[in-house]
Design a protein around this motif. Structure first.
Motif, PDB file in Angstrom:
ATOM      1  N   MET A  29      53.805 -63.290   2.271  1.00 27.58           N
ATOM      2  CA  MET A  29      52.942 -63.875   1.244  1.00 27.58           C
ATOM      3  C   MET A  29      53.478 -65.249   0.858  1.00 27.58           C
ATOM      4  O   MET A  29      54.628 -65.373   0.454  1.00 27.58           O
ATOM      5  CB  MET A  29      52.907 -62.957   0.013  1.00 27.58           C
ATOM      6  CG  MET A  29      52.088 -63.497  -1.147  1.00 27.58           C
ATOM      7  SD  MET A  29      51.851 -62.318  -2.492  1.00 27.58           S
ATOM      8  CE  MET A  29      53.430 -62.382  -3.311  1.00 27.58           C
ATOM      9  N   PRO A  30      52.686 -66.297   0.974  1.00 28.81           N
ATOM     10  CA  PRO A  30      53.138 -67.622   0.543  1.00 28.81           C
ATOM     11  C   PRO A  30      53.193 -67.718  -0.979  1.00 28.81           C
ATOM     12  O   PRO A  30      52.606 -66.907  -1.689  1.00 28.81           O
ATOM     13  CB  PRO A  30      52.072 -68.561   1.127  1.00 28.81           C
ATOM     14  CG  PRO A  30      50.893 -67.713   1.412  1.00 28.81           C
ATOM     15  CD  PRO A  30      51.372 -66.320   1.620  1.00 28.81           C
ATOM     16  N   PHE A  31      53.897 -68.746  -1.469  1.00 26.03           N
ATOM     17  CA  PHE A  31      54.049 -68.913  -2.908  1.00 26.03           C
ATOM     18  C   PHE A  31      52.699 -68.991  -3.622  1.00 26.03           C
ATOM     19  O   PHE A  31      52.548 -68.493  -4.736  1.00 26.03           O
ATOM     20  CB  PHE A  31      54.847 -70.184  -3.213  1.00 26.03           C
ATOM     21  CG  PHE A  31      56.334 -70.024  -3.101  1.00 26.03           C
ATOM     22  CD1 PHE A  31      56.997 -69.001  -3.751  1.00 26.03           C
ATOM     23  CD2 PHE A  31      57.081 -70.926  -2.346  1.00 26.03           C
ATOM     24  CE1 PHE A  31      58.378 -68.862  -3.659  1.00 26.03           C
ATOM     25  CE2 PHE A  31      58.461 -70.795  -2.247  1.00 26.03           C
ATOM     26  CZ  PHE A  31      59.110 -69.764  -2.901  1.00 26.03           C
ATOM     27  N   THR A  86      62.581 -59.714   6.021  1.00 28.42           N
ATOM     28  CA  THR A  86      62.985 -59.774   4.614  1.00 28.42           C
ATOM     29  C   THR A  86      62.168 -58.806   3.769  1.00 28.42           C
ATOM     30  O   THR A  86      62.714 -58.042   2.967  1.00 28.42           O
ATOM     31  CB  THR A  86      62.833 -61.208   4.067  1.00 28.42           C
ATOM     32  OG1 THR A  86      63.718 -62.079   4.777  1.00 28.42           O
ATOM     33  CG2 THR A  86      63.171 -61.265   2.581  1.00 28.42           C
ATOM     34  N   MET A  87      60.856 -58.816   3.943  1.00 31.29           N
ATOM     35  CA  MET A  87      59.997 -57.977   3.111  1.00 31.29           C
ATOM     36  C   MET A  87      60.124 -56.496   3.438  1.00 31.29           C
ATOM     37  O   MET A  87      59.825 -55.644   2.603  1.00 31.29           O
ATOM     38  CB  MET A  87      58.540 -58.423   3.234  1.00 31.29           C
ATOM     39  CG  MET A  87      58.283 -59.799   2.638  1.00 31.29           C
ATOM     40  SD  MET A  87      58.967 -60.034   0.967  1.00 31.29           S
ATOM     41  CE  MET A  87      57.894 -58.976   0.007  1.00 31.29           C
ATOM     42  N   LEU A 142      58.960 -62.189  -6.701  1.00 27.09           N
ATOM     43  CA  LEU A 142      59.268 -63.610  -6.504  1.00 27.09           C
ATOM     44  C   LEU A 142      60.660 -63.793  -5.907  1.00 27.09           C
ATOM     45  O   LEU A 142      60.886 -64.714  -5.111  1.00 27.09           O
ATOM     46  CB  LEU A 142      59.143 -64.370  -7.820  1.00 27.09           C
ATOM     47  CG  LEU A 142      59.235 -65.898  -7.710  1.00 27.09           C
ATOM     48  CD1 LEU A 142      58.224 -66.446  -6.708  1.00 27.09           C
ATOM     49  CD2 LEU A 142      59.038 -66.559  -9.070  1.00 27.09           C
ATOM     50  N   ALA A 143      61.595 -62.921  -6.252  1.00 32.22           N
ATOM     51  CA  ALA A 143      62.937 -63.005  -5.667  1.00 32.22           C
ATOM     52  C   ALA A 143      62.876 -62.826  -4.153  1.00 32.22           C
ATOM     53  O   ALA A 143      63.548 -63.546  -3.399  1.00 32.22           O
ATOM     54  CB  ALA A 143      63.845 -61.950  -6.295  1.00 32.22           C
ATOM     55  N   PHE A 144      62.062 -61.889  -3.693  1.00 36.67           N
ATOM     56  CA  PHE A 144      61.941 -61.679  -2.245  1.00 36.67           C
ATOM     57  C   PHE A 144      61.169 -62.816  -1.578  1.00 36.67           C
ATOM     58  O   PHE A 144      61.451 -63.172  -0.427  1.00 36.67           O
ATOM     59  CB  PHE A 144      61.290 -60.325  -1.951  1.00 36.67           C
ATOM     60  CG  PHE A 144      62.281 -59.200  -1.892  1.00 36.67           C
ATOM     61  CD1 PHE A 144      63.070 -59.010  -0.770  1.00 36.67           C
ATOM     62  CD2 PHE A 144      62.452 -58.348  -2.966  1.00 36.67           C
ATOM     63  CE1 PHE A 144      64.004 -57.986  -0.708  1.00 36.67           C
ATOM     64  CE2 PHE A 144      63.383 -57.320  -2.925  1.00 36.67           C
ATOM     65  CZ  PHE A 144      64.164 -57.136  -1.795  1.00 36.67           C
ATOM     66  N   LEU A 145      60.200 -63.397  -2.285  1.00 37.44           N
ATOM     67  CA  LEU A 145      59.524 -64.577  -1.739  1.00 37.44           C
ATOM     68  C   LEU A 145      60.515 -65.728  -1.571  1.00 37.44           C
ATOM     69  O   LEU A 145      60.479 -66.458  -0.575  1.00 37.44           O
ATOM     70  CB  LEU A 145      58.385 -65.008  -2.665  1.00 37.44           C
ATOM     71  CG  LEU A 145      57.080 -64.225  -2.579  1.00 37.44           C
ATOM     72  CD1 LEU A 145      56.071 -64.775  -3.574  1.00 37.44           C
ATOM     73  CD2 LEU A 145      56.508 -64.282  -1.177  1.00 37.44           C
ATOM     74  N   LEU A 146      61.402 -65.879  -2.552  1.00 39.70           N
ATOM     75  CA  LEU A 146      62.428 -66.918  -2.455  1.00 39.70           C
ATOM     76  C   LEU A 146      63.368 -66.635  -1.286  1.00 39.70           C
ATOM     77  O   LEU A 146      63.733 -67.552  -0.536  1.00 39.70           O
ATOM     78  CB  LEU A 146      63.214 -66.990  -3.765  1.00 39.70           C
ATOM     79  CG  LEU A 146      64.350 -68.012  -3.817  1.00 39.70           C
ATOM     80  CD1 LEU A 146      63.818 -69.430  -3.624  1.00 39.70           C
ATOM     81  CD2 LEU A 146      65.107 -67.900  -5.143  1.00 39.70           C
ATOM     82  N   ALA A 147      63.755 -65.371  -1.119  1.00 36.14           N
ATOM     83  CA  ALA A 147      64.625 -65.005   0.005  1.00 36.14           C
ATOM     84  C   ALA A 147      63.939 -65.306   1.335  1.00 36.14           C
ATOM     85  O   ALA A 147      64.580 -65.765   2.291  1.00 36.14           O
ATOM     86  CB  ALA A 147      64.985 -63.526  -0.083  1.00 36.14           C
ATOM     87  N   ASN A 180      55.748 -74.756   5.827  1.00 37.01           N
ATOM     88  CA  ASN A 180      55.593 -74.524   4.389  1.00 37.01           C
ATOM     89  C   ASN A 180      56.114 -73.132   4.034  1.00 37.01           C
ATOM     90  O   ASN A 180      55.334 -72.189   3.894  1.00 37.01           O
ATOM     91  CB  ASN A 180      54.122 -74.664   3.972  1.00 37.01           C
ATOM     92  CG  ASN A 180      53.617 -76.077   4.127  1.00 37.01           C
ATOM     93  OD1 ASN A 180      54.204 -77.013   3.591  1.00 37.01           O
ATOM     94  ND2 ASN A 180      52.528 -76.243   4.864  1.00 37.01           N
ATOM     95  N   PRO A 181      57.426 -72.992   3.931  1.00 37.27           N
ATOM     96  CA  PRO A 181      57.988 -71.660   3.687  1.00 37.27           C
ATOM     97  C   PRO A 181      57.692 -71.169   2.264  1.00 37.27           C
ATOM     98  O   PRO A 181      57.565 -71.986   1.346  1.00 37.27           O
ATOM     99  CB  PRO A 181      59.483 -71.889   3.891  1.00 37.27           C
ATOM    100  CG  PRO A 181      59.700 -73.327   3.546  1.00 37.27           C
ATOM    101  CD  PRO A 181      58.454 -74.038   3.991  1.00 37.27           C
ATOM    102  N   PRO A 182      57.555 -69.845   2.097  1.00 35.34           N
ATOM    103  CA  PRO A 182      57.594 -68.830   3.150  1.00 35.34           C
ATOM    104  C   PRO A 182      56.219 -68.638   3.778  1.00 35.34           C
ATOM    105  O   PRO A 182      55.208 -68.619   3.081  1.00 35.34           O
ATOM    106  CB  PRO A 182      58.009 -67.570   2.383  1.00 35.34           C
ATOM    107  CG  PRO A 182      57.398 -67.757   1.025  1.00 35.34           C
ATOM    108  CD  PRO A 182      57.453 -69.235   0.743  1.00 35.34           C
ATOM    109  N   CYS A 183      56.199 -68.457   5.093  1.00 35.90           N
ATOM    110  CA  CYS A 183      54.910 -68.258   5.764  1.00 35.90           C
ATOM    111  C   CYS A 183      54.444 -66.812   5.644  1.00 35.90           C
ATOM    112  O   CYS A 183      53.252 -66.525   5.687  1.00 35.90           O
ATOM    113  CB  CYS A 183      55.013 -68.657   7.233  1.00 35.90           C
ATOM    114  SG  CYS A 183      56.053 -67.548   8.230  1.00 35.90           S
ATOM    115  N   GLY A 184      55.402 -65.889   5.512  1.00 39.56           N
ATOM    116  CA  GLY A 184      55.063 -64.476   5.394  1.00 39.56           C
ATOM    117  C   GLY A 184      54.757 -63.802   6.711  1.00 39.56           C
ATOM    118  O   GLY A 184      54.557 -62.587   6.756  1.00 39.56           O
ATOM    119  N   GLU A 185      54.726 -64.586   7.799  1.00 38.07           N
ATOM    120  CA  GLU A 185      54.304 -64.046   9.090  1.00 38.07           C
ATOM    121  C   GLU A 185      55.408 -64.052  10.151  1.00 38.07           C
ATOM    122  O   GLU A 185      55.375 -63.247  11.080  1.00 38.07           O
ATOM    123  CB  GLU A 185      53.107 -64.855   9.626  1.00 38.07           C
ATOM    124  CG  GLU A 185      51.885 -64.835   8.718  1.00 38.07           C
ATOM    125  CD  GLU A 185      51.272 -63.454   8.614  1.00 38.07           C
ATOM    126  OE1 GLU A 185      51.443 -62.655   9.552  1.00 38.07           O
ATOM    127  OE2 GLU A 185      50.626 -63.171   7.588  1.00 38.07           O
TER     128      GLU A 185
END
Length: 324
Positions: free
Chosen positions: A1-3, A68-69, A42-47, A56-61
């Motif tokens: 998931m992107p920011f 990470t997720m 949000l902590a995991f998105l930052l990781a 454009n991190p995080p791409c989520g893909e």
């Protein structure tokens, strides 16, 4: 998931993105806010963003983001309580892990859930790591009670207090992502008090609307409550598995009733399907509503203080007979 898919906390995300772009991200961050406010998400998105190599991190893909997720990334760790708290043995193991370089990513990221639950020995040991951190380590502390953290730990963290998310944003999110009807989404958004995670959890609970209907019946039936019915009813209420949520639902119905009587506007009503009751009932005048709200809040505080539920509800119902 992107920011950009994260709901709320726009200012925090903006600051994190700037720090990532300028390579100035602090080695220790403290996310504060109640459960359900999005701290861990949000902590995991930052990781993800720290180790994502896309534009454009995080791409989520990418593989790194997906690892990470799913908690399978060798350089990302979630530290949680063992038993009643975070023990010194866990912190010592963390210190040993900190001595080695990242295996796959640019950085090692440690997310510490309920950081305020560190024992004093664990907190003092962790403080040493924060004072001289390896350059490749990032610690993200999550806390619903930051006042319980050692001041010396807080002083070494960049603190990000999470703010309540506007009700309209949560409603729109639930309609779009959970395919809820707008009226249903609005109820969950209102009850969440600005916490997206709580709104989602409520929307996924199978018993929610049955519990809400019981709260509605309870409010309607109070006017006819006889003294001989008080203790049997208190015992019945004490058996509710979600007693705190039951009280919140009662409070939300009374809030609707009060605001509708004050303004005559449907826009202020959360439980719109109870509008006919709000329009036609003549028993619940404003002073009665305020008195009932006060007693419900007191009962909720008693439950939070571990008062026996049967006693808490019994005392509330006895006072109801006197006040309303």
């Amino acid at each position: 998931m992107p920011f950009q898919d994260f709901i709320g906390q726009e200012q925090i995300i903006k600051l994190l993105k700037i720090s990532l772009a300028e390579n100035t991200l602090s080695h220790a961050l403290l996310f504060t806010g109640p459960a359900g406010s999005g701290k861990e998400t949000l902590a995991f998105l930052l990781a993800q963003a720290v180790n994502c190599r896309e534009e454009n991190p995080p791409c989520g893909e990418c593989l790194s983001c997906r690892k990470t997720m799913s908690l399978n990334h060798p350089d990302v760790r979630l530290l949680t309580r063992e038993g009643t708290g975070i023990r010194i043995s866990q912190i010592r193991a963390l210190e040993q892990e900190s001595l080695s370089q990242p295996y796959e990513g640019r950085k090692k990221v440690v997310i510490i859930r309920d950081a305020e639950d560190m024992s004093l020995a664990a907190a003092n040991s962790f403080l040493k790591t924060l004072e001289e951190p390896p350059p490749y380590m990032i610690f993200v502390l999550l806390s619903g009670r930051p006042q319980a953290l050692l001041p010396t730990i807080k002083s070494r963290c960049r603190i990000f207090p999470f703010q309540p998310v506007p009700e309209k944003l949560i409603t729109a999110y639930l309609v779009k992502k959970k395919a809820l009807l707008p009226a249903e989404a609005r109820i969950f958004a209102a009850l969440s008090r600005g916490k997206v995670g709580l709104a989602v959890a409520l929307s996924e609970g199978e018993e929610f609307f049955a519990l809400r209907e019981r709260a509605y019946s309870f409010i309607k039936g109070l006017r006819k409550l006889a003294k001989k019915e008080i203790f049997p009813l208190a015992e019945k209420l004490a058996q509710e598995e979600e007693s705190a949520l039951f009280l919140d639902l009662c409070l939300e119905i009374l809030r609707d009733l009060f605001l509708y009587r004050e303004t005559g506007k449907e826009d202020y009503v959360t439980n719109i399907d109870y509008l006919e009751f709000y329009q036609n009932d003549r028993y619940w005048q404003q002073q009665r509503i305020l008195g009932a709200i006060s007693l419900l809040v007191k009962a909720k505080e008693d439950l939070g203080a571990s008062v026996n539920p049967k006693l808490a509800f019994g005392a509330m119902l006895l006072e109801f007979k006197e006040v309303i």
